[in-house]
Design a protein around this motif. Structure first.
Motif, PDB file in Angstrom:
ATOM      1  N   LEU A  46       3.080  -2.930   3.746  1.00 43.09           N
ATOM      2  CA  LEU A  46       1.571  -2.979   3.743  1.00 43.09           C
ATOM      3  C   LEU A  46       1.031  -2.735   5.145  1.00 43.09           C
ATOM      4  CD1 LEU A  46      -1.287  -4.242   2.384  1.00 43.09           C
ATOM      5  CD2 LEU A  46      -0.675  -6.333   2.959  1.00 43.09           C
ATOM      6  N   ILE A  47       1.084  -1.108   5.136  1.00 41.79           N
ATOM      7  CA  ILE A  47       0.721  -0.540   6.436  1.00 41.79           C
ATOM      8  C   ILE A  47      -0.739  -0.262   6.674  1.00 41.79           C
ATOM      9  CG2 ILE A  47       3.046  -0.102   7.024  1.00 41.79           C
ATOM     10  CD1 ILE A  47       2.611   2.799   6.147  1.00 41.79           C
ATOM     11  N   GLU A  48      -1.340   0.139   5.367  1.00 37.77           N
ATOM     12  CA  GLU A  48      -2.841   0.390   5.269  1.00 37.77           C
ATOM     13  C   GLU A  48      -3.698  -0.982   4.939  1.00 37.77           C
ATOM     14  OE1 GLU A  48      -1.134   4.420   4.241  1.00 37.77           O
ATOM     15  OE2 GLU A  48      -0.987   2.529   3.344  1.00 37.77           O
ATOM     16  N   ASN A  49      -4.869  -1.180   5.225  1.00 39.68           N
ATOM     17  CA  ASN A  49      -5.591  -2.156   4.733  1.00 39.68           C
ATOM     18  C   ASN A  49      -7.082  -1.886   5.003  1.00 39.68           C
ATOM     19  OD1 ASN A  49      -6.299  -4.982   4.080  1.00 39.68           O
ATOM     20  ND2 ASN A  49      -3.950  -5.323   4.448  1.00 39.68           N
ATOM     21  N   ILE A  50      -7.915  -2.830   4.390  1.00 40.91           N
ATOM     22  CA  ILE A  50      -9.196  -2.946   4.625  1.00 40.91           C
ATOM     23  C   ILE A  50      -9.631  -4.389   5.000  1.00 40.91           C
ATOM     24  CG2 ILE A  50     -11.442  -2.715   3.788  1.00 40.91           C
ATOM     25  CD1 ILE A  50     -10.406  -0.865   1.761  1.00 40.91           C
ATOM     26  N   PHE A  51     -10.187  -4.514   6.396  1.00 40.75           N
ATOM     27  CA  PHE A  51     -10.418  -5.726   6.869  1.00 40.75           C
ATOM     28  C   PHE A  51     -12.072  -5.940   6.869  1.00 40.75           C
ATOM     29  CE2 PHE A  51      -6.405  -4.815   8.707  1.00 40.75           C
ATOM     30  CZ  PHE A  51      -5.700  -6.067   8.968  1.00 40.75           C
ATOM     31  N   ALA A  52     -12.395  -7.199   6.499  1.00 45.36           N
ATOM     32  CA  ALA A  52     -13.950  -7.221   6.446  1.00 45.36           C
ATOM     33  C   ALA A  52     -14.161  -8.565   7.020  1.00 45.36           C
ATOM     34  CB  ALA A  52     -14.619  -6.990   5.083  1.00 45.36           C
ATOM     35  N   ASN A  53     -15.657  -8.755   7.851  1.00 44.01           N
ATOM     36  CA  ASN A  53     -16.105  -9.989   8.179  1.00 44.01           C
ATOM     37  C   ASN A  53     -17.082 -10.387   7.069  1.00 44.01           C
ATOM     38  OD1 ASN A  53     -18.208  -8.096   8.583  1.00 44.01           O
ATOM     39  ND2 ASN A  53     -18.604  -8.880  10.505  1.00 44.01           N
ATOM     40  N   CYS A  54     -16.748 -10.094   5.831  1.00 44.23           N
ATOM     41  CA  CYS A  54     -17.580 -10.760   4.683  1.00 44.23           C
ATOM     42  C   CYS A  54     -16.738 -11.412   3.715  1.00 44.23           C
ATOM     43  CB  CYS A  54     -18.322  -9.716   3.882  1.00 44.23           C
ATOM     44  SG  CYS A  54     -18.787  -8.324   5.238  1.00 44.23           S
ATOM     45  N   SER A 106       0.945  -1.318  -0.047  1.00 46.71           N
ATOM     46  CA  SER A 106      -0.021  -0.014  -0.171  1.00 46.71           C
ATOM     47  C   SER A 106       1.095   1.290  -0.141  1.00 46.71           C
ATOM     48  CB  SER A 106      -0.869  -0.065   1.203  1.00 46.71           C
ATOM     49  OG  SER A 106       0.023   0.146   2.490  1.00 46.71           O
ATOM     50  N   ARG A 107       2.028   1.262   0.426  1.00 44.43           N
ATOM     51  CA  ARG A 107       3.023   2.214   0.417  1.00 44.43           C
ATOM     52  C   ARG A 107       4.240   1.714  -0.256  1.00 44.43           C
ATOM     53  NH1 ARG A 107       5.383   5.730   5.405  1.00 44.43           N
ATOM     54  NH2 ARG A 107       5.842   7.656   4.161  1.00 44.43           N
ATOM     55  N   VAL A 108       4.943   2.338  -1.382  1.00 44.44           N
ATOM     56  CA  VAL A 108       6.234   2.265  -1.893  1.00 44.44           C
ATOM     57  C   VAL A 108       7.148   3.283  -1.896  1.00 44.44           C
ATOM     58  CG1 VAL A 108       7.062   1.016  -4.143  1.00 44.44           C
ATOM     59  CG2 VAL A 108       4.801   0.393  -3.319  1.00 44.44           C
ATOM     60  N   SER A 109       8.185   3.107  -1.718  1.00 41.98           N
ATOM     61  CA  SER A 109       9.190   3.969  -2.115  1.00 41.98           C
ATOM     62  C   SER A 109      10.600   3.402  -2.542  1.00 41.98           C
ATOM     63  CB  SER A 109       9.709   4.718  -0.316  1.00 41.98           C
ATOM     64  OG  SER A 109      10.356   3.618   0.228  1.00 41.98           O
ATOM     65  N   ARG A 110      11.342   4.158  -2.766  1.00 43.28           N
ATOM     66  CA  ARG A 110      12.587   3.906  -3.252  1.00 43.28           C
ATOM     67  C   ARG A 110      13.416   2.834  -2.559  1.00 43.28           C
ATOM     68  NH1 ARG A 110      14.939   6.507  -7.755  1.00 43.28           N
ATOM     69  NH2 ARG A 110      13.841   8.700  -8.156  1.00 43.28           N
ATOM     70  N   GLU A 111      13.112   2.706  -1.359  1.00 39.25           N
ATOM     71  CA  GLU A 111      13.858   1.776  -0.295  1.00 39.25           C
ATOM     72  C   GLU A 111      13.091   0.646   0.158  1.00 39.25           C
ATOM     73  OE1 GLU A 111      13.587   5.103   0.368  1.00 39.25           O
ATOM     74  OE2 GLU A 111      15.412   5.669  -0.521  1.00 39.25           O
ATOM     75  N   ILE A 124      -1.138  10.720  -5.794  1.00 36.66           N
ATOM     76  CA  ILE A 124      -1.435  11.812  -4.782  1.00 36.66           C
ATOM     77  C   ILE A 124      -0.467  12.010  -3.567  1.00 36.66           C
ATOM     78  CG2 ILE A 124      -3.401  12.759  -3.551  1.00 36.66           C
ATOM     79  CD1 ILE A 124      -5.378  11.188  -5.233  1.00 36.66           C
ATOM     80  N   THR A 125      -0.396  10.865  -2.850  1.00 35.03           N
ATOM     81  CA  THR A 125       0.621  10.914  -1.663  1.00 35.03           C
ATOM     82  C   THR A 125       1.437   9.567  -1.947  1.00 35.03           C
ATOM     83  OG1 THR A 125      -0.572   9.548  -0.231  1.00 35.03           O
ATOM     84  CG2 THR A 125      -1.155  12.248   0.047  1.00 35.03           C
ATOM     85  N   ASP A 126       2.313   9.241  -1.026  1.00 34.41           N
ATOM     86  CA  ASP A 126       3.170   8.125  -1.121  1.00 34.41           C
ATOM     87  C   ASP A 126       2.488   6.818  -0.580  1.00 34.41           C
ATOM     88  OD1 ASP A 126       3.220   9.075   1.264  1.00 34.41           O
ATOM     89  OD2 ASP A 126       5.362   8.771   1.714  1.00 34.41           O
TER      90      ASP A 126
END
Length: 281
Positions: free
Chosen positions: A218-226, A209-214, A239-241
């Motif tokens: 996967l620090i952001e996510n969406i969790f669902a009970n479906c 979910s976030r990529v840089s040169r270094e 838009i942002t990193d």
């Protein structure tokens, strides 16, 4: 100007995506790193999408009580949790105006000693199978880097216990600053996943979910009970990193507000029906 580089599908059920996306329940998450700085880019990006998401979640709004009412998205109602005593953080959830019922779940929302913050709303949805109304709970999270993961896990388990007793469909989204790529070598990160899984919440995003040169994390996510008939992924944009994440529940549709007709129109319709009935007799 932001560019949509592509869409990376992280999770999808084995079905053909039908034409119900416009009415299906859907969420999108942005880590804005300042709404004030990136608001025009975010709104431009959203307006160019073919799907009008049910809920737009923004973490790291960096808004405060002096400016958090200045950023409206047409067609949406904002629900805001801003910091009053320090900079950074902040959550905003924009809920589509045509959704029949929405209220904040104050019993679940939290600002916990600078350790993490959460904002919960509950909306009315309906099943495509039987048209029965069901409440859907949506949680938005931000946990700053460097704060105690164990503290977060304890509070997360309390929230999940409450959700289990309510037996409602639920989705959590946000920036947890917990890298799920490190669960094999970082026990607190593994504990987050174990706690979620034990309450039948599963991550819908499995790519960075976030990529840089270094690094790629996967620090952001969406969790669902479906579990089934869902569609999730990542928008590759600059838009942002942090990449925007999205989730669509293809089994649930939005319950829209009933459009109220003007009194004059109602009277005319009644007269038409009366006249038709008399002619038929």
């Amino acid at each position: 100007m932001n560019r949509l580089i592509g869409i990376l599908l992280a999770h999808t059920s084995q079905i053909t995506i039908p034409k119900i996306l416009s009415s299906a329940f859907s969420v999108i998450h942005f880590n804005a790193r300042s709404v004030n700085k990136h608001f025009s880019e975010i709104t431009s990006f959203i307006s160019n999408l073919q799907l009008k998401f049910s809920i737009i979640g923004i973490s790291e709004s960096w808004l405060n009580t002096s400016n958090d009412k200045l950023f409206d998205i047409p067609g949406y109602t904002p629900f805001i949790s801003s910091r009053s005593n320090k900079a950074g953080g902040g959550l905003v959830m924009y809920v589509r105006n045509d959704i029949n019922s929405c209220h904040v779940r104050d019993d679940l929302s939290a600002y916990a000693d600078d350790q993490f913050e959460s904002l919960f709303v509950e909306i009315t949805t309906s099943s495509y199978n039987n048209n029965s109304n069901n409440n859907y709970t949506v949680g938005l999270f931000y946990r700053p880097p460097g704060k105690s993961v164990d503290y977060f896990n304890t509070n997360l388990a309390t929230t999940l216990t409450c959700m289990k007793t309510e037996k409602k469909r639920c989705v959590f989204m946000g920036d947890f600053n917990i890298d799920l790529f490190k669960t094999d070598r970082h026990s607190p990160s593994k504990n987050v996943l174990d706690i979620m899984n034990s309450y039948h919440f599963f991550p819908k995003i499995t790519r960075p979910s976030r990529v840089s040169r270094e690094s790629a994390t996967l620090i952001e996510n969406i969790f669902a009970n479906c579990y089934n008939e869902s569609f999730a992924g990542i928008f590759l944009t600059d838009i942002t990193d942090h990449f925007p994440l999205f989730y669509i529940d293809l089994k649930i549709k939005i319950v829209s507000k009933l459009r109220k007709l003007p009194v004059l129109v109602v009277v005319k319709l009644l007269n038409i029906r009366k006249n038709y009935s008399l002619r038929k007799l």
